[in-house]
Scaffold this active site. Structure first.
Site, PDB file in Angstrom:
ATOM      1  CE1 TYR A  91       0.241 -15.257   1.243  1.00 25.00           C
ATOM      2  CE2 TYR A  91       2.450 -15.993   0.481  1.00 25.00           C
ATOM      3  CZ  TYR A  91       1.291 -14.824   0.579  1.00 25.00           C
ATOM      4  OH  TYR A  91       1.756 -13.806   0.015  1.00 25.00           O
ATOM      5  CG  ASN A 129      -6.620  -6.580   5.591  1.00 21.81           C
ATOM      6  OD1 ASN A 129      -5.669  -5.830   5.310  1.00 21.81           O
ATOM      7  ND2 ASN A 129      -7.090  -6.209   6.587  1.00 21.81           N
ATOM      8  CG  HIS A 146      -3.845  -6.325  -2.067  1.00 20.89           C
ATOM      9  ND1 HIS A 146      -3.158  -5.928  -1.253  1.00 20.89           N
ATOM     10  CD2 HIS A 146      -3.955  -5.714  -3.414  1.00 20.89           C
ATOM     11  CE1 HIS A 146      -2.947  -4.630  -1.652  1.00 20.89           C
ATOM     12  NE2 HIS A 146      -3.440  -4.420  -2.791  1.00 20.89           N
ATOM     13  CB  CYS A 195      -4.291 -28.160 -10.715  1.00 17.49           C
ATOM     14  SG  CYS A 195      -5.914 -27.862 -11.442  1.00 17.49           S
TER      15      CYS A 195
HETATM   16  C1  BJW Z   1      -3.599   0.230  12.931  1.00 20.43           C
HETATM   17  C2  BJW Z   1      -3.635  -0.659  14.130  1.00 20.43           C
HETATM   18  C3  BJW Z   1      -4.841  -0.444  14.790  1.00 20.43           C
HETATM   19  C4  BJW Z   1      -1.783  -0.912  13.126  1.00 20.43           C
HETATM   20  N1  BJW Z   1      -5.949   0.455  14.436  1.00 20.43           N
HETATM   21  N2  BJW Z   1      -4.634   1.201  12.723  1.00 20.43           N
HETATM   22  C5  BJW Z   1       3.384   3.418  -8.211  1.00 20.43           C
HETATM   23  C6  BJW Z   1       4.157   4.011  -7.363  1.00 20.43           C
HETATM   24  C7  BJW Z   1       5.307   3.158  -6.845  1.00 20.43           C
HETATM   25  C8  BJW Z   1       5.152   1.831  -6.774  1.00 20.43           C
HETATM   26  C9  BJW Z   1       4.068   1.258  -7.599  1.00 20.43           C
HETATM   27  C10 BJW Z   1       3.141   2.212  -8.168  1.00 20.43           C
HETATM   28  N3  BJW Z   1       2.501   1.350  -8.607  1.00 20.43           N
HETATM   29  C11 BJW Z   1       2.599  -0.053  -8.357  1.00 20.43           C
HETATM   30  C12 BJW Z   1       3.722  -0.246  -7.633  1.00 20.43           C
HETATM   31  C13 BJW Z   1       4.380  -1.486  -7.123  1.00 20.43           C
HETATM   32  C14 BJW Z   1       3.891  -1.814  -6.044  1.00 20.43           C
HETATM   33  C15 BJW Z   1       3.805  -0.835  -4.693  1.00 20.43           C
HETATM   34  O1  BJW Z   1       2.786  -0.263  -4.449  1.00 20.43           O
HETATM   35  N4  BJW Z   1       4.893  -0.692  -4.248  1.00 20.43           N
HETATM   36  C16 BJW Z   1       5.029   0.376  -3.144  1.00 20.43           C
HETATM   37  C17 BJW Z   1       5.567  -0.470  -1.723  1.00 20.43           C
HETATM   38  C18 BJW Z   1       5.879   1.491  -3.633  1.00 20.43           C
HETATM   39  N5  BJW Z   1       2.351  -2.271  -6.061  1.00 20.43           N
HETATM   40  C19 BJW Z   1       2.069  -3.529  -6.723  1.00 20.43           C
HETATM   41  O2  BJW Z   1       3.066  -4.292  -7.263  1.00 20.43           O
HETATM   42  C20 BJW Z   1       0.791  -3.839  -7.230  1.00 20.43           C
HETATM   43  N6  BJW Z   1       0.566  -4.061  -8.469  1.00 20.43           N
HETATM   44  C21 BJW Z   1       0.507  -3.103  -9.421  1.00 20.43           C
HETATM   45  O3  BJW Z   1       0.413  -2.021  -9.202  1.00 20.43           O
HETATM   46  O4  BJW Z   1       0.527  -3.706 -10.621  1.00 20.43           O
HETATM   47  C22 BJW Z   1       0.841  -2.778 -11.724  1.00 20.43           C
HETATM   48  C23 BJW Z   1       2.205  -2.159 -11.451  1.00 20.43           C
HETATM   49  C24 BJW Z   1       3.368  -3.211 -11.154  1.00 20.43           C
HETATM   50  C25 BJW Z   1       4.549  -2.473 -10.889  1.00 20.43           C
HETATM   51  C26 BJW Z   1       4.585  -1.294 -11.283  1.00 20.43           C
HETATM   52  C27 BJW Z   1       3.632  -0.290 -11.657  1.00 20.43           C
HETATM   53  C28 BJW Z   1       2.649  -1.147 -11.570  1.00 20.43           C
HETATM   54  C29 BJW Z   1       0.625  -5.034  -6.262  1.00 20.43           C
HETATM   55  C30 BJW Z   1       0.481  -4.691  -4.846  1.00 20.43           C
HETATM   56  C31 BJW Z   1       0.078  -6.123  -4.084  1.00 20.43           C
HETATM   57  C32 BJW Z   1       0.204  -5.907  -2.476  1.00 20.43           C
HETATM   58  N7  BJW Z   1       0.373  -7.253  -2.073  1.00 20.43           N
HETATM   59  C33 BJW Z   1       0.627  -7.276  -0.571  1.00 20.43           C
HETATM   60  C34 BJW Z   1       0.962  -8.650  -0.236  1.00 20.43           C
HETATM   61  C35 BJW Z   1       0.255  -9.676  -0.612  1.00 20.43           C
HETATM   62  C36 BJW Z   1      -0.919 -10.009   0.690  1.00 20.43           C
HETATM   63  C37 BJW Z   1      -0.344 -11.127   1.377  1.00 20.43           C
HETATM   64  O5  BJW Z   1       0.448 -11.990   1.323  1.00 20.43           O
HETATM   65  O6  BJW Z   1      -1.037 -11.069   2.477  1.00 20.43           O
HETATM   66  O7  BJW Z   1      -0.610  -6.954   0.021  1.00 20.43           O
HETATM   67  S1  BJW Z   1       1.956  -6.256   0.139  1.00 20.43           S
HETATM   68  C38 BJW Z   1       1.100  -5.872   1.523  1.00 20.43           C
HETATM   69  O8  BJW Z   1       1.049  -4.512   1.627  1.00 20.43           O
HETATM   70  C39 BJW Z   1      -0.143  -6.643   1.482  1.00 20.43           C
HETATM   71  C40 BJW Z   1      -1.063  -5.501   2.044  1.00 20.43           C
HETATM   72  O9  BJW Z   1      -2.431  -5.634   1.722  1.00 20.43           O
HETATM   73  C41 BJW Z   1      -0.272  -3.969   1.388  1.00 20.43           C
HETATM   74  C42 BJW Z   1      -0.868  -2.978   2.215  1.00 20.43           C
HETATM   75  O10 BJW Z   1      -0.380  -3.140   3.655  1.00 20.43           O
HETATM   76  P1  BJW Z   1      -1.475  -2.271   4.747  1.00 20.43           P
HETATM   77  O11 BJW Z   1      -2.467  -3.049   4.765  1.00 20.43           O
HETATM   78  O12 BJW Z   1      -1.363  -0.826   4.554  1.00 20.43           O
HETATM   79  O13 BJW Z   1      -0.497  -2.568   5.864  1.00 20.43           O
HETATM   80  P2  BJW Z   1       0.654  -2.170   6.669  1.00 20.43           P
HETATM   81  O14 BJW Z   1       1.249  -3.041   7.525  1.00 20.43           O
HETATM   82  O15 BJW Z   1       1.614  -1.274   5.564  1.00 20.43           O
HETATM   83  O16 BJW Z   1       0.010  -0.719   7.524  1.00 20.43           O
HETATM   84  C43 BJW Z   1      -1.086  -1.211   8.556  1.00 20.43           C
HETATM   85  C44 BJW Z   1      -1.393   0.243   9.300  1.00 20.43           C
HETATM   86  O17 BJW Z   1      -2.324  -0.020  10.195  1.00 20.43           O
HETATM   87  C45 BJW Z   1      -0.198   0.848   9.696  1.00 20.43           C
HETATM   88  O18 BJW Z   1      -0.609   2.238   9.404  1.00 20.43           O
HETATM   89  C46 BJW Z   1      -0.428   1.006  11.237  1.00 20.43           C
HETATM   90  O19 BJW Z   1      -0.207   2.233  11.894  1.00 20.43           O
HETATM   91  C47 BJW Z   1      -1.921   0.617  11.209  1.00 20.43           C
HETATM   92  N8  BJW Z   1      -2.435   0.026  12.369  1.00 20.43           N
HETATM   93  N9  BJW Z   1      -2.607  -1.221  14.173  1.00 20.43           N
HETATM   94  C48 BJW Z   1      -5.618   1.177  13.458  1.00 20.43           C
HETATM   95  N10 BJW Z   1      -5.266  -1.429  15.993  1.00 20.43           N
HETATM   96 ZN    ZN Z   2      -4.896 -26.705 -13.211  1.00 21.42          ZN
END
Ligand code: BJW
Ligand code: ZN
Length: 292
Positions: A91, A129, A146, A195
């Site tokens: 981070y 983001n 997030h 903290c």
């Molecule tokens: C361009 C471009 C250009 C490039 N122009 N475009 C239901 C079903 C299945 C699983 C789950 C579910 N509900 C929850 C889950 C579990 C999990 C999940 O979703 N897993 C999946 C992977 C299947 N979700 C969670 O755990 C969430 N919590 C939750 O729901 O709690 C309750 C729960 C938990 C467990 C089970 C059930 C319920 C929390 C999610 C937290 C996400 N955290 C992250 C990391 C932290 C941030 C950090 O450190 O920075 O957040 S993961 C990562 O992915 C980050 C992002 O915000 C997130 C989304 O990614 P994003 O933004 O879409 O990026 P990319 O890289 O995937 O895509 C980039 C895109 O840009 C691409 O399409 C390119 O083509 C495009 N692109 N250049 C236009 N110039």
């Molecule tokens: Zn504290």
């Protein structure tokens, strides 16, 4: 130009087919601008792709690695429990990269759109983001789903604070290099950020929603309200695979909102949407959101 004259039936979300109706998809800018002009409530849902042109790596695909680790494997409570030192190095690196990055034409087009239309329309930006670039571009009505790289949360008293220090603690100075040959991380826990509240002294963590963690309920409610009320939604630079954000726009389309996706390549959600604008969003967004 019409992207496809074929009718696309969505079968994502199996076993339940999310759509009963077929969507005829278009990439007609003029037509989409008609919908945008008529809209009273607009949501822009962004992901890592919007910051790619600012030099911030996306999560999935080639850029999604730091050292030998996939970024998503470090963004977990388990990783932090196992090695807070390694996760803080990761981070710290990302804080430094984002701090040096500048908002690009996509961020600026969105901020400018809100400025020009904010009096007549409710314009909300919901971002996955954590890099702070929408805010730095001038977006006001922003929901950060997030968390944020420049916020910390105490693991003991749970206090959330803004922290833009660079480095965030002395022990992280000159750490965090992404070189895949670097193995391990051995900063003692007591040298990591802690903290400063009297009688607390708990270990701080990034105020980021990691995999398996729930989103903040207030944030989720605000995002849900914005999504439920919008007539038009722009889905920008997200792979639409991470929940709950992944279901926001398909649900809006299903209840009748007009949804347009901006991406360099199709995503699993693309067939759900009415418009698809292919290309880097630093180019496509200004074309669609500009004043005339
Ligand atoms: C361009 C471009 C250009 C490039 N122009 N475009 C239901 C079903 C299945 C699983 C789950 C579910 N509900 C929850 C889950 C579990 C999990 C999940 O979703 N897993 C999946 C992977 C299947 N979700 C969670 O755990 C969430 N919590 C939750 O729901 O709690 C309750 C729960 C938990 C467990 C089970 C059930 C319920 C929390 C999610 C937290 C996400 N955290 C992250 C990391 C932290 C941030 C950090 O450190 O920075 O957040 S993961 C990562 O992915 C980050 C992002 O915000 C997130 C989304 O990614 P994003 O933004 O879409 O990026 P990319 O890289 O995937 O895509 C980039 C895109 O840009 C691409 O399409 C390119 O083509 C495009 N692109 N250049 C236009 N110039
Ligand atoms: Zn504290």
């Amino acid at each position: 130009m019409f992207l496809s004259s074929i009718r696309v039936f969505n079968s994502i979300g199996s076993p339940n087919i999310r759509f009963q109706m077929a969507i005829r998809q278009s990439s007609d800018t003029a037509k989409f601008r008609e919908y945008l002009n008529a809209a009273k409530e607009v949501v822009i849902l962004s992901g890592a792709g919007i910051s790619a042109e600012s030099g911030i790596p996306t999560f999935r695909g080639a850029g999604g690695f730091w050292r030998k680790y996939q970024a998503s494997s470090l963004a977990t409570p388990e990783a932090f429990h196992t090695s807070p030192s390694l996760v803080w190095e990761f981070y710290h690196y990302r804080r430094e990269v984002a701090a040096k990055a500048q908002p690009n034409a996509g961020h600026l087009a969105i901020a400018d759109y809100e400025k020009r239309n904010g009096a007549d329309k409710k314009v909300t930006v919901i971002t996955q983001n954590v890099d702070g670039l929408h805010k730095r571009a001038g977006t006001n009505n922003l929901i950060e789903l997030h968390g944020n790289l420049y916020k910390t949360r105490c693991t003991k008293c749970k206090e959330v604070l803004i922290n833009t220090d660079s480095p965030i603690c002395e022990a992280l100075a000159n750490r965090g290099a992404p070189d895949a040959n670097i193995v391990g991380s051995e900063i003692p826990i007591y040298s990591l950020p802690h903290c400063k509240k009297p009688h607390c002294g708990g270990l701080l963590r990034p105020h980021i929603v990691w995999f398996g963690e729930g989103l903040d309920s207030n944030v989720l409610e605000q995002a849900g309200n914005a999504m439920a009320g919008c007539d038009v939604c722009l889905v920008v630079g997200t792979s639409s695979v991470v929940y709950p954000a992944a279901m926001f726009a398909p649900q809006a389309a299903q209840r009748g909102a007009i949804v347009a996706e901006f991406n360099i390549e199709p995503t699993p959600a693309t067939p759900d949407f009415h418009f698809y604008f292919e290309g880097p969003c630093g180019t496509t967004l200004p074309g669609v959101l500009s004043a005339n």
